[in-house]
Design a protein around this motif. Structure first.
Motif, PDB file in Angstrom:
ATOM      1  N   ASN A  78      17.203  -1.949  -0.504  1.00 32.12           N
ATOM      2  CA  ASN A  78      17.040  -2.086  -1.608  1.00 32.12           C
ATOM      3  C   ASN A  78      17.090  -3.612  -1.945  1.00 32.12           C
ATOM      4  O   ASN A  78      16.415  -4.068  -2.820  1.00 32.12           O
ATOM      5  N   LYS A  81      14.372  -5.546  -0.186  1.00 30.01           N
ATOM      6  CA  LYS A  81      12.980  -5.235  -0.989  1.00 30.01           C
ATOM      7  C   LYS A  81      12.630  -6.274  -1.999  1.00 30.01           C
ATOM      8  O   LYS A  81      11.572  -6.673  -2.198  1.00 30.01           O
ATOM      9  N   PRO A  88      -0.334  -2.896   1.775  1.00 31.32           N
ATOM     10  CA  PRO A  88      -0.999  -2.075   2.609  1.00 31.32           C
ATOM     11  C   PRO A  88      -2.565  -2.377   2.903  1.00 31.32           C
ATOM     12  O   PRO A  88      -3.140  -3.033   2.306  1.00 31.32           O
ATOM     13  N   SER A  92      -3.580  -1.068  -3.371  1.00 33.25           N
ATOM     14  CA  SER A  92      -2.350  -0.221  -3.756  1.00 33.25           C
ATOM     15  C   SER A  92      -1.847  -0.803  -5.326  1.00 33.25           C
ATOM     16  O   SER A  92      -1.095  -1.299  -5.539  1.00 33.25           O
ATOM     17  N   LEU A 109       9.209  -4.199 -12.608  1.00 32.45           N
ATOM     18  CA  LEU A 109      10.038  -3.062 -11.937  1.00 32.45           C
ATOM     19  C   LEU A 109      11.007  -4.012 -10.937  1.00 32.45           C
ATOM     20  O   LEU A 109      12.030  -3.282 -10.360  1.00 32.45           O
ATOM     21  N   TYR A 110      10.591  -5.313 -10.588  1.00 21.77           N
ATOM     22  CA  TYR A 110      11.260  -6.265  -9.726  1.00 21.77           C
ATOM     23  C   TYR A 110      12.559  -6.731 -10.680  1.00 21.77           C
ATOM     24  O   TYR A 110      13.192  -7.803 -10.176  1.00 21.77           O
TER      25      TYR A 110
ATOM     26  N   PHE B 374       0.729   4.584  -4.903  1.00 21.19           N
ATOM     27  CA  PHE B 374       1.881   5.469  -4.438  1.00 21.19           C
ATOM     28  C   PHE B 374       2.506   4.779  -3.292  1.00 21.19           C
ATOM     29  O   PHE B 374       3.916   4.781  -3.552  1.00 21.19           O
ATOM     30  N   LEU B 375       1.828   4.097  -2.427  1.00 23.66           N
ATOM     31  CA  LEU B 375       2.680   3.484  -1.229  1.00 23.66           C
ATOM     32  C   LEU B 375       3.424   2.340  -1.826  1.00 23.66           C
ATOM     33  O   LEU B 375       4.643   2.179  -1.207  1.00 23.66           O
ATOM     34  N   ARG B 376       2.931   1.643  -2.786  1.00 23.33           N
ATOM     35  CA  ARG B 376       3.457   0.374  -3.141  1.00 23.33           C
ATOM     36  C   ARG B 376       4.952   0.691  -3.676  1.00 23.33           C
ATOM     37  O   ARG B 376       5.955  -0.013  -3.802  1.00 23.33           O
ATOM     38  N   ASN B 377       5.027   1.985  -4.487  1.00 24.10           N
ATOM     39  CA  ASN B 377       6.187   2.217  -5.066  1.00 24.10           C
ATOM     40  C   ASN B 377       7.487   2.345  -4.070  1.00 24.10           C
ATOM     41  O   ASN B 377       8.443   2.327  -4.597  1.00 24.10           O
ATOM     42  N   PHE B 378       7.244   2.732  -2.823  1.00 20.81           N
ATOM     43  CA  PHE B 378       8.318   2.760  -1.794  1.00 20.81           C
ATOM     44  C   PHE B 378       8.756   1.527  -1.559  1.00 20.81           C
ATOM     45  O   PHE B 378       9.891   1.451  -0.950  1.00 20.81           O
ATOM     46  N   PHE B 379       8.064   0.293  -1.963  1.00 20.01           N
ATOM     47  CA  PHE B 379       8.462  -0.928  -1.560  1.00 20.01           C
ATOM     48  C   PHE B 379       9.162  -1.560  -2.509  1.00 20.01           C
ATOM     49  O   PHE B 379       9.395  -2.928  -2.685  1.00 20.01           O
ATOM     50  N   LEU B 380       9.140  -0.750  -3.825  1.00 19.67           N
ATOM     51  CA  LEU B 380       9.790  -1.214  -4.911  1.00 19.67           C
ATOM     52  C   LEU B 380      11.283  -1.150  -4.964  1.00 19.67           C
ATOM     53  O   LEU B 380      11.739  -0.126  -4.506  1.00 19.67           O
ATOM     54  N   PRO B 381      12.023  -2.152  -5.500  1.00 17.58           N
ATOM     55  CA  PRO B 381      13.738  -1.925  -5.408  1.00 17.58           C
ATOM     56  C   PRO B 381      13.930  -0.935  -6.582  1.00 17.58           C
ATOM     57  O   PRO B 381      14.726  -1.238  -7.329  1.00 17.58           O
ATOM     58  N   ILE B 382      13.392   0.260  -6.413  1.00 13.50           N
ATOM     59  CA  ILE B 382      13.631   1.203  -7.369  1.00 13.50           C
ATOM     60  C   ILE B 382      14.063   2.467  -6.821  1.00 13.50           C
ATOM     61  O   ILE B 382      13.549   3.031  -5.909  1.00 13.50           O
TER      62      ILE B 382
END
Lengths: 315, 561
Positions: A78, A81, A88, A92, A109-110, B374-382
C-alpha cells in the motif's frame, strides 16, 4: 541507483513455471523495455513488479529513497503503490466520466491535496495535450487520446515508477509513435518507465535497458549493447594457411584490445573491443603473417534480430 | 428459415456455455419452484398460535381448547386479561386471540358471544386465521346446537309419553261420561213418561173454582158491608153473618167433595211421580258418582298435563336463532382501524427496499467489476473496506432518495406515518444495508451484469415467496417455518409493521433489530471475503491464460520437433 529488483523470483501456476528464477534490477530513471513472445511471461513480470501478483518464490524489492533501505514489495504494497503508476494493456478509466473527472477521481484516491492535484492535472493535461478535451466524456475520445488519458491517470499522483503493459497495442503506427514519444518525455522528467511491447524498433530507440523474456526465463537484461553483445557481427574471421604458427599469431593478436578469440576448423574468429580502432593494427598483423581475411562483419545486430535469434534458439 | 434456426441454435449454445446465465436462467427458476414446492407441499393445518382468555376455564372451555390443540394449533391461555395476548399479536408471536365465555353451555334464549382479535395488517393471514379458527368454533357451536336440539326432543318425547298416558285416562273418562249420558237419558225418559196433567173430567169442576171464588168474594163483600155499616144493629149483623157462614159451608159441600176426589186422583198421580223421581234420584246419584270419578280422572289428567307443561317450560332455550347458532362470534381488529394501505404499507416499503437494495448492490458491483477501470482500482492505495463502504454508501443514498419519495407520497394518504418516521427510517436503513450487502455478494459471485441482476431478482423472489406476503408462512412445514423466522425480509417487515401500525417503541423490538443488524455486519464481513476472492479470481484467471499460452507453445514445439 536501484529502484526495484527481483531476486530469484519464480512464478508458478499448476506446477508450470510461468516465470523462473528471475533476477533483475531497475535503476532510477531507467527506461526499460520488456520484450518477449505472447505468453512468454512479460505481463506476469510487470504484474510482479506492480505487486498485483505475489511471487511463488523469491522477492520483489523496492528501494526507499527516503529511508535508504530495501523494502519488500509484498509487505509494503500500500505504501509503495503511492509511488507507482500502472497502465494496463487495455484502457483503464471510467468511460462515462470526463477526462477531468477521471483525473480528479484517481488523483483524490492517492490522497493528494487539492492544490497539488490541481497543478498535477493542469500539467498533465498540457503534457498529454488533452487540455482541450478535459470536459469530454472519456468514451468520446479517440483511441490515441484514450491511451494518453490512461497514461495520465497513472501519472496523476506523480509516481516514481510507471509500469505499462503493451501501451502501443491496438494502435496504428502513428499513434504508437506518439505514445512512445510521450513515454520518452515522461522518462525525461525522471520517472522510471517499465513497459512491455512488441514494438522492438521503438524500444531500441527509446529504452536504455531491455529485458528479453523467453519461455518464462529472463534471457537477457541490461543495456542495449549488453543485450546485443552475444549477437554482435562486428568480428573478423581469419583463415589460417596450412603450417601457420597458430599460437604465435594468437599471441600477437592478444596484444590488441580484443574481447575474444575463438578457434575453429578453418581459422580464428576475432572480436575486437572496438572495430574501427583495432582494424588498422589487425590489418598489419594479417599482412605481416601472410594471412587471408576470410570474413569481416561490421554490422551491429538489431534488437529485432537479437530477439528472433533468441526465440529461434540461436545464440 | 434455416438462418432463423441457426441463429436460435447459436443463441442457445451461447446461453448454455455462459455458465452464469445457464445457472440463473435455467436453474434459478427450477430451484425457486423446487424450494417453494418443498415449502408449501404440506397438508397440515396452518401452524397457528392462538391465545385464549376466559373468565373461568371450565370443562367445556377446556374441551374447546383441546379440540384446537388436537388439530395442531398452539394454544396459550391468558387467565387475567386479554391485553397481554393482544400485545403478543402486535409482536407477531400470536396469530389470534379469543375471548371465550365462562361456559359454552347455552341456558337461555341468549347466544353466547366469542370474540376474536386478529391483526388486520397481516392481510393474507387474517382471513386464513378467521377461517381456521371459525371452522373449529362452528364445530363447537354445532355440537352445542345438537345438544340443545336433543334436549328439546327429549322433552317432547317425554311430553308425548305423558300425553299418551293422559289419553287413556281421557278415554276412560269418555266412557264414564257415556255411561252418565245414557243414565241421564233413561232418567229423562222416565221423567218424560210422567203424567203431569190434572184429571179434569167434570166440566162443573172446571167452573167451580171460579164460582166459589166469586161467591166467596161476594160473601166477603157482604161481610165487609155489614161490619162497616154504622146504622145496622149488631144483632142483625150477627145474624147476617151466620147466614153468610152457612152460605160458605154450602159452598164447601158437594163441589168440594168432587174436588177432593179429583184431588185424590191427583195425589195418586203424584205418588207415581214421586216413585219415578226416586228412581231417577237413584240413577242421578249413580251419575253423580260417575261424574265425581270423572272429575277425579280429570284431575289426574290435569296433573299429568301440568307435568308436561312444566317439562316443556323447563326447556329454556326456545329461540330458534339460539338453537341453530348458540355461539356467535365477533371479530375485533388489533390496533386502530385503518385502511388496507396502512396494513400493506410496511410490506410494500420493505419490498421496495429489498428489491432496490439487492439490484442496486448487484448493479454497482457489476458496473465496477465490468468497468475498464476495475483493474486500476487494484493499484490504488485504497483498502478493500473503502471500496465496499463506497458501494454500500452509494446504495444507501439511492435507497434513501427512493424512501424519501415513497414516504413523501405516502404522507398524502397516511398522516400517522410522521410519528413513527424516525424508528421506521432506522429499521429501513439497516434493512437496506442487509439487502445491499446481499446484492453486492451476488454481484461478486456472478460474472455478467445480466446474470447478476437475474440472480438478485431470483434471490429477492425467494425471500418474497418465503416471506408470508403472498402466501401465509403458517402454511409452511414447521422446520421451514422456524428457519424462515431468520429470513431478513420477514424480520424487516415485522419490525416495520410493529412500529408503523402498532407504534411499538424501538426498545420492544430490540431483539429483532439486533438480529437484522447482526446480518448486516456478517454480510459486510462476507463481502470483504468475496472482494478478496475476486482479486484472487482475477489473478487466477490471469495465470490461467498464461498457463494456456504455455501449454499451446509446448504443444507447438513438440509438433515442430
Amino acid at each position: 541507483m536501484e529502484v526495484i529488483s527481483l531476486k530469484d523470483v519464480t512464478q508458478r501456476y499448476k506446477k508450470v513455471n510461468i516465470l523462473e528464477n528471475v533476477n533483475l534490477s531497475i535503476d532510477q530513471g531507467d527506461m526499460v523495455g520488456v520484450i518477449g513472445q505472447s505468453g512468454s511471461g512479460k505481463t506476469t513480470l510487470l504484474n510482479l513488479i506492480t505487486g498485483f501478483i505475489q511471487p511463488t518464490n523469491g522477492e520483489v524489492i523496492y528501494y526507499s529513497k527516503i529511508h535508504h533501505e530495501e523494502r519488500s514489495l509484498t509487505k509494503n504494497l500500500n505504501k509503495i503503490k503511492k509511488h507507482m503508476g500502472f497502465t494496463p494493456q487495455h484502457n483503464s478509466f471510467y468511460p462515462k466520466l470526463t477526462v477531468m473527472e477521471n483525473l480528479l477521481h484517481f488523483g483524490r484516491l492517492y490522497d493528494l491535496d487539492k492544490n497539488t492535484l490541481k497543478d498535477n492535472i493542469k500539467n498533465l493535461l498540457e503534457f498529454t495535450q488533452l487540455s482541450h478535451h478535459k470536459t469530454k466524456l472519456a468514451e468520446h475520445l479517440s483511441g490515441g487520446m484514450q491511451k494518453r488519458l490512461d497514461i495520465s491517470c497513472s501519472l496523476v499522483h506523480k509516481p516514481k515508477i510507471l509500469v505499462l503493459d503493451e501501451p502501443t497495442a491496438d494502435l496504428d503506427p502513428i499513434l504508437q509513435k506518439e505514445i512512445l514519444h510521450l513515454l520518452q518525455e515522461v522518462n525525461d522528467q525522471g520517472i522510471t518507465v517499465v513497459f512491455a511491447s512488441h514494438h522492438l524498433e521503438s524500444i531500441e530507440k527509446i529504452c536504455n535497458k531491455v529485458v528479453i523474456i523467453n519461455d518464462g526465463r529472463v534471457h537477457s537484461c541490461g543495456s542495449l549493447d549488453d543485450v546485443r553483445a552475444p549477437f554482435l557481427k562486428d568480428h573478423f574471421r581469419i583463415k589460417l594457411p596450412k603450417g601457420a604458427n597458430k599460437e604465435h599469431i594468437i599471441e600477437r593478436l592478444r596484444g590488441l584490445p580484443i574481447k575474444n578469440i575463438i578457434q575453429d576448423r578453418n581459422g580464428l574468429i576475432i572480436t575486437p573491443n572496438h572495430m574501427e580502432q583495432t582494424m588498422t593494427q589487425l590489418m598489419e598483423i594479417i599482412k605481416d603473417e601472410g594471412l587471408q581475411l576470410n570474413d569481416l562483419h561490421f554490422k551491429k545486430a538489431s534488437l529485432n534480430e537479437v530477439f528472433e535469434k533468441i526465440v529461434g534458439g540461436e545464440e | 428459415m434455416q438462418s432463423l434456426l441457426l441463429i436460435t441454435k447459436k443463441n442457445v449454445k451461447l446461453l448454455l456455455r455462459a455458465k452464469g446465465s445457464a445457472l440463473v436462467i435455467i436453474f434459478a427458476p427450477l430451484l425457486l419452484i423446487l424450494l417453494l414446492g418443498l415449502a408449501y407441499s404440506t397438508g397440515t393445518q396452518l401452524g397457528l398460535h392462538l391465545g385464549i382468555h376466559a373468565p373461568t376455564f371450565s370443562d367445556d372451555v377446556n374441551s374447546f381448547i383441546k379440540l384446537l390443540e388436537d388439530d395442531g394449533y398452539t394454544i396459550s391461555t391468558f387467565e387475567t386479561s386479554i391485553d397481554p395476548c393482544i400485545e403478543e399479536i402486535k409482536q407477531g408471536k400470536i396469530h389470534s386471540c379469543i375471548i371465550l365465555p365462562a361456559s359454552l353451555q347455552v341456558e337461555g334464549n341468549t347466544q353466547k358471544e366469542v370474540k376474536f382479535y386478529v391483526d388486520p395488517s397481516r392481510v393474507n393471514l387474517v382471513w386464513a386465521v378467521q377461517q381456521a379458527v371459525e371452522s373449529k368454533f362452528n364445530f363447537k357451536s354445532q355440537e352445542i346446537s345438537e345438544s340443545l336440539t336433543n334436549n328439546i326432543f327429549a322433552t317432547l318425547t317425554s311430553a308425548k309419553s305423558g300425553i299418551a298416558t293422559q289419553k287413556t285416562s281421557i278415554l276412560d273418562i269418555k266412557e264414564k261420561g257415556n255411561g252418565v249420558a245414557s243414565s241421564n237419558e233413561e232418567v229423562q225418559k222416565t221423567l218424560k213418561s210422567l203424567d203431569l196433567e190434572a184429571p179434569v173430567t167434570n166440566p162443573k169442576t172446571a167452573n167451580i173454582t171460579g164460582d166459589v171464588a166469586n161467591i166467596k168474594d161476594k160473601i166477603g163483600d157482604a161481610r165487609g158491608a155489614i161490619s162497616s155499616s154504622p146504622t145496622m144493629d149488631p144483632i142483625e149483623k150477627e145474624e147476617i153473618g151466620d147466614l153468610l157462614s152457612n152460605a160458605e159451608s154450602e159452598l164447601n159441600g158437594a163441589g168440594i167433595k168432587e174436588l177432593q176426589a179429583e184431588l185424590q186422583a191427583t195425589k195418586e198421580k203424584f205418588s207415581l211421580i214421586a216413585s219415578a223421581v226416586r228412581t231417577s234420584s237413584t240413577k242421578l246419584d249413580k251419575s253423580t258418582e260417575r261424574i265425581q270419578n270423572t272429575i277425579k280422572a280429570l284431575d289426574e289428567v290435569e296433573i299429568g298435563l301440568t307435568n308436561i307443561i312444566e317439562k316443556l317450560d323447563a326447556q329454556k332455550v326456545t329461540d330458534s336463532d339460539v338453537i341453530s347458532a348458540p355461539l356467535v362470534s365477533t371479530i375485533e381488529q388489533v390496533g386502530a382501524q385503518a385502511s388496507f394501505l396502512n396494513y400493506l404499507f410496511p410490506a410494500i416499503l420493505v419490498l421496495v427496499i429489498m428489491f432496490s437494495s439487492l439490484l442496486l448492490g448487484t448493479t454497482l458491483v457489476m458496473m465496477e467489476k465490468n468497468s475498464p477501470a476495475f483493474l486500476r482500482n487494484f493499484f490504488l492505495p485504497i483498502s478493500k473496506g473503502t471500496f465496499i463502504a463506497a458501494t454500500y454508501l452509494t446504495t444507501l443514498i439511492m435507497i434513501s432518495i427512493e424512501v424519501i419519495i415513497i414516504l413523501a407520497i405516502s404522507l398524502f394518504f397516511l398522516d400517522e406515518i410522521l410519528t413513527t418516521l424516525p424508528s421506521v427510517a432506522l429499521v429501513l436503513v439497516i434493512t437496506a444495508s442487509v439487502f445491499a450487502f446481499l446484492g453486492m455478494g451476488v454481484g461478486y459471485i456472478f460474472i455478467s451484469e445480466e446474470t447478476g441482476v437475474l440472480g438478485s431478482i431470483s434471490l429477492g423472489s425467494l425471500f418474497l415467496f418465503l416471506s408470508g406476503i403472498l402466501l401465509p408462512l403458517e402454511g409452511l412445514p414447521l422446520w421451514l417455518r422456524e428457519m424462515n423466522q431468520f429470513n431478513p425480509f420477514v424480520i424487516a417487515e415485522k419490525l416495520v409493521r410493529e412500529i408503523f401500525i402498532f407504534s411499538t417503541p424501538l426498545v420492544d423490538v430490540l431483539p429483532e433489530l439486533s438480529v437484522i443488524l447482526g446480518y448486516a455486519i456478517l454480510l459486510f464481513l462476507l463481502i470483504w471475503f468475496l472482494e478478496t476472492l475476486v482479486h484472487k479470481h482475477l489473478v487466477h484467471r490471469f495465470m490461467k491464460n498464461h498457463h494456456r499460452a504455455h501449454r499451446q507453445k509446448d504443444k507447438q514445439n513438440k509438433n515442430d520437433a
